[in-house]
Motif scaffolding. Structure first.
Motif, mmCIF file in Angstrom:
data_model
loop_
_atom_site.group_PDB
_atom_site.id
_atom_site.type_symbol
_atom_site.label_atom_id
_atom_site.label_comp_id
_atom_site.label_asym_id
_atom_site.label_seq_id
_atom_site.Cartn_x
_atom_site.Cartn_y
_atom_site.Cartn_z
ATOM 1 N N VAL A 24 39.831 44.271 44.667
ATOM 2 C CA VAL A 24 39.389 44.036 45.769
ATOM 3 C C VAL A 24 40.266 42.888 46.506
ATOM 4 C CG1 VAL A 24 36.937 44.227 45.207
ATOM 5 C CG2 VAL A 24 38.052 41.979 44.922
ATOM 6 N N GLU A 25 41.481 42.903 46.257
ATOM 7 C CA GLU A 25 42.595 42.135 46.725
ATOM 8 C C GLU A 25 42.337 40.790 46.542
ATOM 9 O OE1 GLU A 25 42.431 44.311 50.521
ATOM 10 O OE2 GLU A 25 43.257 45.940 49.409
ATOM 11 N N TYR A 26 41.682 40.455 45.465
ATOM 12 C CA TYR A 26 41.471 38.987 45.105
ATOM 13 C C TYR A 26 40.714 38.354 46.377
ATOM 14 C CZ TYR A 26 44.811 40.113 41.513
ATOM 15 O OH TYR A 26 45.346 40.635 40.526
ATOM 16 N N SER A 27 39.772 38.978 46.965
ATOM 17 C CA SER A 27 39.358 38.422 48.042
ATOM 18 C C SER A 27 38.260 37.357 47.934
ATOM 19 C CB SER A 27 38.267 39.705 48.843
ATOM 20 O OG SER A 27 37.091 39.187 49.387
ATOM 21 N N GLU A 28 38.388 36.127 48.281
ATOM 22 C CA GLU A 28 37.448 35.077 48.105
ATOM 23 C C GLU A 28 36.085 35.307 48.844
ATOM 24 O OE1 GLU A 28 38.789 31.525 50.159
ATOM 25 O OE2 GLU A 28 37.399 30.470 49.412
ATOM 26 N N ALA A 29 36.065 36.031 50.021
ATOM 27 C CA ALA A 29 34.651 36.689 50.510
ATOM 28 C C ALA A 29 34.142 37.277 49.605
ATOM 29 C CB ALA A 29 34.909 37.147 51.840
ATOM 30 N N ARG A 30 34.664 38.233 48.851
ATOM 31 C CA ARG A 30 34.040 39.122 47.963
ATOM 32 C C ARG A 30 33.208 38.099 46.791
ATOM 33 N NH1 ARG A 30 30.292 42.493 47.524
ATOM 34 N NH2 ARG A 30 30.425 43.743 45.448
ATOM 35 N N PHE A 31 33.961 37.304 46.307
ATOM 36 C CA PHE A 31 33.598 36.551 45.127
ATOM 37 C C PHE A 31 32.440 35.643 45.491
ATOM 38 C CE2 PHE A 31 34.059 32.373 42.911
ATOM 39 C CZ PHE A 31 33.969 32.667 41.886
ATOM 40 N N ASN A 32 32.628 34.940 46.655
ATOM 41 C CA ASN A 32 31.533 33.969 47.272
ATOM 42 C C ASN A 32 30.194 34.894 47.410
ATOM 43 O OD1 ASN A 32 33.066 32.108 47.247
ATOM 44 N ND2 ASN A 32 33.772 32.209 49.384
#
Ligand SMILES: Nc1nc2c(ncn2[C@@H]2O[C@H](COP(=O)(O)OP(=O)(O)OP(=O)(O)O)[C@@H](O)[C@H]2O)c(=O)[nH]1
Ligand SMILES: [Mg+2]
Lengths: 302, 429
Positions: free
Chosen positions: B161-169
């Protein structure tokens, strides 16, 4: 990476093993210790001695003698049994061969490793053992990593990896049907290093072949094999003398030596801490195929 | 003469081994995580590494599949899934770690519970692409039910997920909603974005995930503390056997071999033995040839008493002021682990500690749908992997505490007397 903690034995492991041995004595009618004369079974004997002290060790020892043992191991076995006043039963693979139940392997890689399973299962039946305590550890090998503490075997000694009983918390269920038996692994959670640190802490005697000594060896498949009357060698394989020791002790035909000067426990432990190869990397019997151990366990091996 | 030694200092004894379990759905990357963690801590010997290269090649992979380190059975390697628990060991300068790699597949949930039952830390893996799935609910529920003190939510496959911060959050937020609905007190929770395959945020902090400035997984594990001998827990000692050597030197010796379940005992303490309810004082606490003054939770010792009282295998010693009550009617959460269904009215063997009694299932109070966290009141039976609440009646009293108050003395198993299988684990309500 050497540091102080690696020299300490985690006491929790001894407490756990003693608890398991006490459960074994209580839940079974005729439990026995499978004794090979190696460091893991020596550790089991020590734990049994401590678990029931000041009472006696309530288990006999069963040794399946392949006839290919290192003489030093047999000598040590007899000394240990004598000095601790233990009850030793020995059953011989040679007898199974004579009875026509198994056939001697032939060729360069011939060993009696697979044959001993038959002798073991016969001995279990003859002596009516309902539980056999072994020194196998989960860190040794990938199939062993899957073992329960109380591992139920069917009438044919077989391990069914896909149908193991759940084992919850420290509650051990040793209930079995007639004919079934249980393999018990009190030091499941110990690593090779834990065993050595324990031997050191408890000041245990071990067979001399664990320490550096001079011996005739041959080189085969990148490993050093001890010469013996039981090893079939080819003409190109010329023996030479070398200072070696053994990291694990099985038969003379399936245990490779490591070149080593370590003649004290401290040196052995340092060596293990630095070793790049695992303990069973020196077990020729595991190299037969990817699933060698799993297959042997299914057949009743421990 | 034997010397007197004090017990090893509380903290060290309890800190020396940390047990971890993994959970999460099939293919979330549990086995890969463990393999990679061992790889990055240089814990895989060369010959095992070579065996992994070879096995990966045979499978036609062009990289070394580290999940093969724990997926050791032929059937597991064929299917590329974990079937049974594997226990894996490694150590750091801080301590020894035991990791249980458990199966994610729902069919093998009982093996997952086996692996989790001894753990202090549960790693829940979530595939960053998929987010929370049914097994996440189930495994979170089980972790709560077992009261595993530490939970680490590892959001894995961040590389996909392209190291996505938004996805993690987003996943953290979803998980927090799950916690809010938890039926039990939720454990301490840590969230870490990881990539098992590339080792991001496992042994060391990830450079790729620079927006995350907290500990890597291993850094977090290294600083965890816990206390088995929690002094708030009452003293309990389960008797495994009576040692009577009957030799000349130990003619009158009568020692109780067993394990301290919780709390601690001192020489001189007044104790009560159950079920006889007779009282005495502790004369000695022995560990082989050593005399201790104290024994704490998890230690295996031999206790001798001042008086000859009725105590044998299955008895429990405790202090008179906080002895467990004698239970014959038990309400308990159970997790059913067998193909044959639980039927009310059937008699099982209940094993609490080392004590076994016959127990009859009086009633299934309810079954819980763990995915929606709803209570199903009208269920007449429980099947494999069901979790619910039942009422049991035992032939003899057991000396259990509620699992919530004292976990070490609050769990039991049920054994089917026909098959001898362990069919359930129970938690006293
Ligand atoms: N891209 C990517 N793939 C991963 C990652 N972690 C694991 N995988 C892949 O996902 C697949 C499943 O990994 P496993 O480690 O076997 O999954 P598991 O959770 O152990 O699965 P079960 O034990 O069957 O429940 C494999 O093909 C892995 O290579 C990751 O961080 N990134
Ligand atoms: Mg897996």
């Amino acid at each position: 990476m050497t540091n102080k903690i690696q020299w300490e034995f985690p006491q929790a492991l001894e407490d756990e093993a003693i608890y398991i041995l006490r459960e074994t004595a209580a839940q079974f009618e005729r439990p026995a210790i499978l004794f090979s004369g190696g460091k893991d079974s020596i550790t089991i004997v020590r734990l049994a001695q401590k678990a029931f002290y000041p009472g006696k060790v309530p288990f006999p020892l069963l040794h399946v003698d392949t006839g290919h043992n290192f003489p030093e191991t047999i000598q040590f076995r007899d000394w240990l049994v004598e000095s601790l006043g233990l009850d030793l039963k020995v059953r011989y693979v040679q007898d199974s061969i004579n009875q026509g139940k198994v056939q001697e392997e032939t060729g360069k890689y011939a060993s009696r490793n697979a044959l001993q399973t038959v002798t073991l299962l016969d001995a279990i039946e003859e002596l009516k053992f309902d539980a056999c305590i072994g020194g196998a550890r989960r860190d040794e090998e990938k199939a062993r990593a899957k073992e329960r503490i109380f591992s139920v075997r069917d009438e044919f000694g077989q391990w069914n990896a896909k149908m193991q009983r759940p084992e919850l918390f420290d509650m051990l269920n040793g209930k079995i049907q007639m004919g079934e038996n249980v393999r018990v692994f009190p030091i499941s959670n110990w690593t090779e290093l834990d065993v050595w640190n324990y031997i050191r802490r408890e000041k245990l005697e071990i067979p001399s072949i664990y320490f550096s000594h001079e011996r005739d060896i041959i080189e085969r498949d990148g490993m050093y094999w001890p010469t013996s009357p039981f090893l079939n060698t080819t003409e190109e394989e010329t023996p030479f003398r070398q200072k070696v020791r053994f990291r694990t002790v099985g038969d003379m035909t399936c245990t490779a030596a490591v070149i080593s000067e370590a003649d004290k426990l401290e040196d052995i432990i340092s060596e293990i801490l630095e070793a790049k190869i695992s303990e069973r990397g020196a077990r020729i019997d595991d190299k037969r195929s990817e699933a060698a151990m799993e297959k042997r366990k299914q057949a009743g091996y421990f | 003469m034997v010397e007197h030694h004090n017990a090893p200092p509380l903290k060290k004894y309890n800190m020396e081994v940390l047990r971890i379990t993994t959970s999460g759905s099939v293919d979330d990357g549990k086995s890969t995580l463990i393999g990679r963690l061992l790889y990055d801590t240089h814990s895989i010997p060369q010959d095992k590494m070579e065996a992994l290269h070879a096995a990966s090649k045979r499978k036609g992979l062009d990289f070394t599949d580290l999940s093969l380190l724990t997926d050791g059975l032929v059937a597991e390697r064929e299917q590329g899934i974990t079937i049974d628990v594997a226990h894996i060991y490694f150590s750091t300068p801080t301590r020894k770690y035991i990791i249980a790699d458990t199966p994610g597949h729902i069919e093998y949930t009982r093996n997952m519970v086996t692996g989790a039952s001894n753990a202090q830390v549960s790693l829940i893996l979530i595939d960053a692409r998929k987010g929370i799935v049914e097994q996440t609910y189930r495994h979170f529920f089980i972790a709560c039910l077992l009261r595993i003190p530490y939970l680490v939510v590892c959001v894995n496959k961040m590389d996909l997920v392209e190291y996505s911060e938004a996805r993690f959050n987003q996943i953290v937020e979803d998980f927090q909603q799950l916690i809010a609905k938890a039926p039990f007190k939720a454990p301490s929770i840590k969230y870490i974005p990881i990539s098992s395959i590339y080792g991001e945020n496992l042994a060391t902090r990830s450079e790729k995930i620079s927006w995350y400035s907290e500990e890597s997984l291993l850094e977090y594990l290294e600083q965890i503390t816990f206390d088995h001998a929690d002094s708030s827990h009452p003293a309990r000692f389960k008797v495994q056997s009576v040692i009577r050597p009957k030799t000349d030197a130990y003619h009158d010796f009568r020692g109780f071999a067993g394990k301290v379940v919780s709390g601690h005992f001192n020489v001189g303490d007044e104790i009560i033995s159950l079920p006889s309810q007779q009282k005495s004082r502790i004369k000695t606490i022995e560990q082989f040839e050593t005399q201790l003054t104290t024994a704490e939770a998890r230690q295996s010792v031999v206790i001798t008493l001042e008086d000859e009282i009725d105590t044998s295998r299955g008895s429990m010693l405790s202090r008179p002021e906080n002895a467990p009550s004698l239970l014959k009617e038990i309400d308990a959460q159970v997790c059913w682990m067998d193909q044959t269904k639980l039927v009310p009215g059937k008699t099982y063997l209940l094993q609490h500690g080392v004590n076994r009694v016959k127990a009859k299932v009086q009633q299934i109070q309810h079954v819980i749908d763990v995915t929606s966290n709803t209570i199903l009141e009208d269920r007449k039976e429980m099947g494999l992997n069901d979790i619910g609440k039942i009422t049991l009646k035992t032939a003899h009293p057991i000396f259990a505490d509620s699992y919530d108050a004292n976990p070490a003395n609050g769990a039991f198993i049920l054994i089917d007397e026909m098959s001898n299988s362990t069919v359930a684990v129970g938690f006293v309500a």
